[in-house]
Design a protein around this motif. Structure first.
Motif, mmCIF file in Angstrom:
data_model
loop_
_atom_site.group_PDB
_atom_site.id
_atom_site.type_symbol
_atom_site.label_atom_id
_atom_site.label_comp_id
_atom_site.label_asym_id
_atom_site.label_seq_id
_atom_site.Cartn_x
_atom_site.Cartn_y
_atom_site.Cartn_z
ATOM 1 N N GLY A 217 -4.742 -86.018 99.121
ATOM 2 C CA GLY A 217 -6.024 -86.544 98.759
ATOM 3 C C GLY A 217 -6.847 -85.543 98.096
ATOM 4 N N SER A 218 -7.598 -85.758 97.331
ATOM 5 C CA SER A 218 -8.616 -84.960 96.576
ATOM 6 C C SER A 218 -7.959 -84.004 95.326
ATOM 7 N N CYS A 219 -6.716 -84.498 95.129
ATOM 8 C CA CYS A 219 -5.714 -83.720 94.251
ATOM 9 C C CYS A 219 -5.249 -84.440 92.972
ATOM 10 N N ALA B 232 -11.782 -72.951 83.482
ATOM 11 C CA ALA B 232 -10.244 -73.176 83.405
ATOM 12 C C ALA B 232 -10.009 -74.033 84.744
ATOM 13 N N ALA B 233 -10.806 -74.334 85.526
ATOM 14 C CA ALA B 233 -10.710 -74.996 86.596
ATOM 15 C C ALA B 233 -11.967 -75.658 87.238
ATOM 16 N N GLY B 234 -11.769 -76.516 88.185
ATOM 17 C CA GLY B 234 -12.903 -77.262 88.799
ATOM 18 C C GLY B 234 -13.907 -76.292 89.283
ATOM 19 N N ALA B 235 -13.724 -75.320 90.155
ATOM 20 C CA ALA B 235 -14.567 -74.284 90.582
ATOM 21 C C ALA B 235 -15.205 -73.346 89.634
ATOM 22 N N HIS B 236 -14.483 -73.210 88.817
ATOM 23 C CA HIS B 236 -15.078 -72.334 87.635
ATOM 24 C C HIS B 236 -15.972 -73.218 86.892
ATOM 25 N N GLY B 237 -15.676 -74.494 86.664
ATOM 26 C CA GLY B 237 -16.715 -75.352 86.026
ATOM 27 C C GLY B 237 -17.930 -75.440 86.880
ATOM 28 N N GLU B 238 -17.928 -75.467 88.108
ATOM 29 C CA GLU B 238 -18.943 -75.549 89.186
ATOM 30 C C GLU B 238 -19.843 -74.346 88.769
ATOM 31 N N PHE B 239 -19.440 -73.324 88.689
ATOM 32 C CA PHE B 239 -20.026 -71.836 88.587
ATOM 33 C C PHE B 239 -20.761 -72.007 87.342
ATOM 34 N N ALA C 156 -19.343 -82.491 100.681
ATOM 35 C CA ALA C 156 -19.115 -82.182 99.615
ATOM 36 C C ALA C 156 -17.804 -81.447 99.668
ATOM 37 N N HIS C 157 -16.994 -81.160 98.323
ATOM 38 C CA HIS C 157 -15.870 -80.356 98.299
ATOM 39 C C HIS C 157 -16.338 -78.997 98.738
ATOM 40 N N GLY C 158 -15.281 -78.281 99.305
ATOM 41 C CA GLY C 158 -15.584 -77.031 99.910
ATOM 42 C C GLY C 158 -16.117 -75.740 98.801
ATOM 43 N N THR C 159 -15.398 -76.478 97.668
ATOM 44 C CA THR C 159 -15.737 -75.397 96.405
ATOM 45 C C THR C 159 -17.357 -75.299 96.190
ATOM 46 N N ASN C 160 -18.016 -76.596 96.329
ATOM 47 C CA ASN C 160 -19.546 -76.632 95.752
ATOM 48 C C ASN C 160 -20.113 -75.591 96.458
ATOM 49 N N GLY D 269 -17.430 -83.951 89.440
ATOM 50 C CA GLY D 269 -16.661 -85.286 88.751
ATOM 51 C C GLY D 269 -15.031 -84.804 88.780
ATOM 52 N N ALA D 270 -14.617 -83.875 89.682
ATOM 53 C CA ALA D 270 -13.348 -83.545 89.673
ATOM 54 C C ALA D 270 -12.407 -84.797 89.864
ATOM 55 N N ASN D 271 -12.826 -85.531 90.948
ATOM 56 C CA ASN D 271 -12.214 -86.829 90.940
ATOM 57 C C ASN D 271 -12.903 -88.014 90.199
ATOM 58 N N LEU D 272 -12.733 -87.999 88.851
ATOM 59 C CA LEU D 272 -13.381 -89.056 88.112
ATOM 60 C C LEU D 272 -12.429 -90.318 88.268
ATOM 61 N N VAL E 8 -22.134 -82.251 84.718
ATOM 62 C CA VAL E 8 -20.968 -82.750 85.554
ATOM 63 C C VAL E 8 -19.997 -81.696 84.929
ATOM 64 N N HIS E 9 -18.897 -81.672 86.057
ATOM 65 C CA HIS E 9 -17.787 -80.985 85.539
ATOM 66 C C HIS E 9 -16.451 -82.003 86.139
ATOM 67 N N LEU E 10 -15.485 -81.868 85.213
ATOM 68 C CA LEU E 10 -14.250 -82.684 85.273
ATOM 69 C C LEU E 10 -13.167 -81.770 85.492
ATOM 70 N N ASN E 11 -12.144 -82.239 86.245
ATOM 71 C CA ASN E 11 -11.186 -81.615 86.278
ATOM 72 C C ASN E 11 -9.969 -82.204 85.414
ATOM 73 N N LEU E 12 -9.409 -81.629 84.401
ATOM 74 C CA LEU E 12 -8.712 -82.293 83.303
ATOM 75 C C LEU E 12 -7.262 -82.481 84.011
ATOM 76 N N HIS E 13 -7.063 -81.533 84.918
ATOM 77 C CA HIS E 13 -5.824 -81.386 85.702
ATOM 78 C C HIS E 13 -6.014 -82.218 86.766
ATOM 79 N N LYS E 14 -6.652 -83.086 86.818
ATOM 80 C CA LYS E 14 -6.496 -84.038 88.004
ATOM 81 C C LYS E 14 -6.743 -85.682 87.266
HETATM 82 C C1 LIG Z 1 -10.123 -80.064 93.274
HETATM 83 C C2 LIG Z 1 -11.611 -80.290 93.629
HETATM 84 C C3 LIG Z 1 -12.525 -79.072 93.090
HETATM 85 C C4 LIG Z 1 -11.795 -77.805 92.637
HETATM 86 O O1 LIG Z 1 -11.183 -77.842 91.540
HETATM 87 P P1 LIG Z 1 -10.205 -76.486 91.142
HETATM 88 O O2 LIG Z 1 -9.467 -76.830 89.944
HETATM 89 O O3 LIG Z 1 -9.162 -76.419 92.133
HETATM 90 O O4 LIG Z 1 -10.814 -75.437 90.994
HETATM 91 C C5 LIG Z 1 -13.693 -79.304 93.236
HETATM 92 N N1 LIG Z 1 -14.035 -80.230 93.580
HETATM 93 C C6 LIG Z 1 -13.654 -81.561 93.983
HETATM 94 C C7 LIG Z 1 -14.010 -82.690 94.509
HETATM 95 C C8 LIG Z 1 -12.102 -81.316 94.030
HETATM 96 O O5 LIG Z 1 -11.275 -82.404 94.450
#
Ligand SMILES: *Cc1c(COP(=O)(O)O)cnc(C)c1O
Length: 480
Positions: free
Chosen positions: A69-71, A129-136, A163-167, A238-241, A258-264
């Motif tokens: 989940g969440s990945c 380069a990643a979701g959390a980096h996008g948030e920052f 919220a996701h812990g990275t927020n 928007g990591a989980n779009l 908004v950030h997206l996770n291309l690797h998701k």
């Molecule tokens: C995975 C995820 C992140 C963090 O993404 P990373 O690429 O691991 O930094 C942030 N928010 C949500 C909702 C996620 O599922």
């Protein structure tokens, strides 16, 4: 399994270089190593066997079901890799003259155009380069916006507990104070709490949507209105779009960043540390703060401007050049192969699969938040644990013996003994039915003979590692 150093035999090797036919240069002693390099000495066959054996132990979506989940562990079509391997994409340098990399610049511009279309944004940077980096990065844009307006008291970011812990972590990293607000018992943002939290110190509000319990916040328009009325900006995680691409757009819901996770969602393989992509899209009001360099489209050709000409308002650079370029190539390939209708269908199937599994399991497992869910759902094993002492960890571990990757465990934190399942869109009904049967069997075992679950998994090379020691005192090197 023996480590490669343990398999090493002195003086064995596989010489692949021809004898030198140029004079040997003597290197000064002070530049030479004082000790021998510890390299394993093996034959080519043994090296090949060693790595093949390791590869067999790697578990990925190509081996089986992976409901982490969440990945969004989706199947990533191999055509993405084929295209990313084109020499015109992989053998270029970002400092080459622009007329030699027109195709690459076009990829970045096209990806920006499509992803802005998908998210309802006006501009996008691919540097993170990643979701959390996008948030920052997105939060830095929010900070720059308030700073330019001399609205210097706005130093609070409001984050719901779903919220996701990275927020909250990213908000703190970007120098904001984090204001937590609780959710209602059905899992949505508590509007009364939000109204109490906003004020003249509010810089912004971050929403993970769907949130970590798999729900699309039904009050989303009201939420963004409340934040905007208080003078804050709205950030969409928007990591989980995956459940909404092609269906709903954060930009239309009132979000500014908004950030997206291309690797998701956009089909770049992840795990093992990347490379990933966390592009940040924003509305026009924030464009001038975006990092540089950026690609621009002129009438006759593509061009770029660098940091020096980006203007003083740019937040600068969060990564070198354009981010992980080949990840953008893969995302664009995915978007173009699926097309608009295909992306929408992928989202619909992700939501369908999750709801199907949730409904098939809801009479066995406790599902704390009634659906319909989006692309994932959460189960709680708190009751089962009280009755039988079997924990979410035991259930997760025993799935391994059935060849199933466990779901995410003990996340989100607001659900006790949580298991969070995300069956991606590419899973067939047959696979889902097999997995559902395994989940039911494991639950029955937990009730009727819980001792079968203790000490699982039994069929994997490693059973239950000490995760705390592994995380706190990792041994990343072979000690000779
Ligand atoms: C995975 C995820 C992140 C963090 O993404 P990373 O690429 O691991 O930094 C942030 N928010 C949500 C909702 C996620 O599922």
């Amino acid at each position: 399994m023996e480590l490669i150093f343990e398999k090493s035999v002195e003086n064995r090797g596989c010489e692949i270089l021809p004898p030198s036919d140029v004079p040997v240069i003597k290197i000064e002693n002070r530049y030479l190593r004082q000790n021998d390099l510890h390299l394993p000495e093996m034959s080519e066959t043994d090296i090949s066997r060693h790595y093949t054996e390791l590869a067999k132990r790697t578990y990925g979506i190509n081996n089986g079901f992976y409901p982490l989940g969440s990945c969004t562990m989706k199947y990533n079509p191999k055509i993405n890799e084929e295209i990313a391997k084109f020499p015109g994409f992989s053998n270029v340098h970002p400092l080459q003259p622009v007329h030699t990399v027109q195709g690459c610049l076009e990829v970045i511009k096209l990806a920006e155009k499509y992803l802005c279309e998908i998210t309802g944004m006006n501009s996008m940077t691919f540097q993170p380069a990643a979701g959390a980096h996008g948030e920052f990065t997105g939060l830095k844009l929010i900070r720059a916006y308030h700073e330019e307006r001399k609205d210097n008291n706005r130093n609070e970011i409001i984050v719901p507990d779903s919220a996701h812990g990275t927020n909250p972590a990213s908000a703190a990293m970007a120098g904001f104070s984090v204001i937590n607000i609780s959710s209602t018992k059905d899992g949505y943002v508590d509007l009364e709490e939000l109204k109490k939290a906003v004020g003249e110190n509010t810089a912004g509000f971050m929403l993970t949507n769907p949130n970590t319990v798999g729900l699309f916040d039904k009050n989303i328009l009201e939420i963004t209105q409340i934040v905007h009325d208080a003078g804050g900006l709205c950030y969409y995680d928007g990591a989980n779009l995956n459940p909404i691409m092609g269906i709903a757009r954060p930009g239309d819901m009132g979000f500014d960043v908004v950030h997206l996770n291309l690797h998701k969602t956009f089909s770049t393989p992840h795990g093992g540390g990347g490379p990933g992509g966390g592009p940040v899209g924003c509305k026009s009001i924030l464009k001038k703060y975006l990092p540089a360099p950026r690609v621009i489209e002129r009438e006759e050709a593509f061009d770029k401007y660098d940091l020096a000409s980006a203007g003083e308002l740019s937040i600068g650079r969060v990564k070198e050049f354009y981010g992980n370029f080949l990840v953008i190539v893969k995302a664009l390939t995915y978007i173009l192969t699926l097309g608009g209708d295909g992306l929408k269908e992928a989202s619909e199937n992700a939501v369908l699969n999750a709801n199907y599994m949730m409904n098939q399991l809801k009479d066995t497992y406790h599902i704390p938040f009634a659906g319909p869910c989006m692309h994932e759902f959460v189960m709680s094993l708190e009751e089962l644990k009280k009755e039988t002492k079997v924990t979410a960890l035991d259930i997760a571990k025993s799935l391994l013996d059935y060849g199933i990757h466990p779901p995410t465990m003990y996340f989100p934190l607001i659900v006790h003994e949580a298991l969070m399942l995300e069956p991606t869109e590419t899973e067939s009904k047959e696979t889902l039915d097999q997995v559902i049967a395994v989940f039911k069997k494991v639950y029955e075992d937990a009730l009727n003979n819980p001792e079968v679950l203790t000490g699982t998994p039994k069929k994997t090379p490693i059973g239950r590692p000490d995760e705390v020691t592994a995380a706190r005192n990792p041994m990343l090197r072979y000690i000779f």
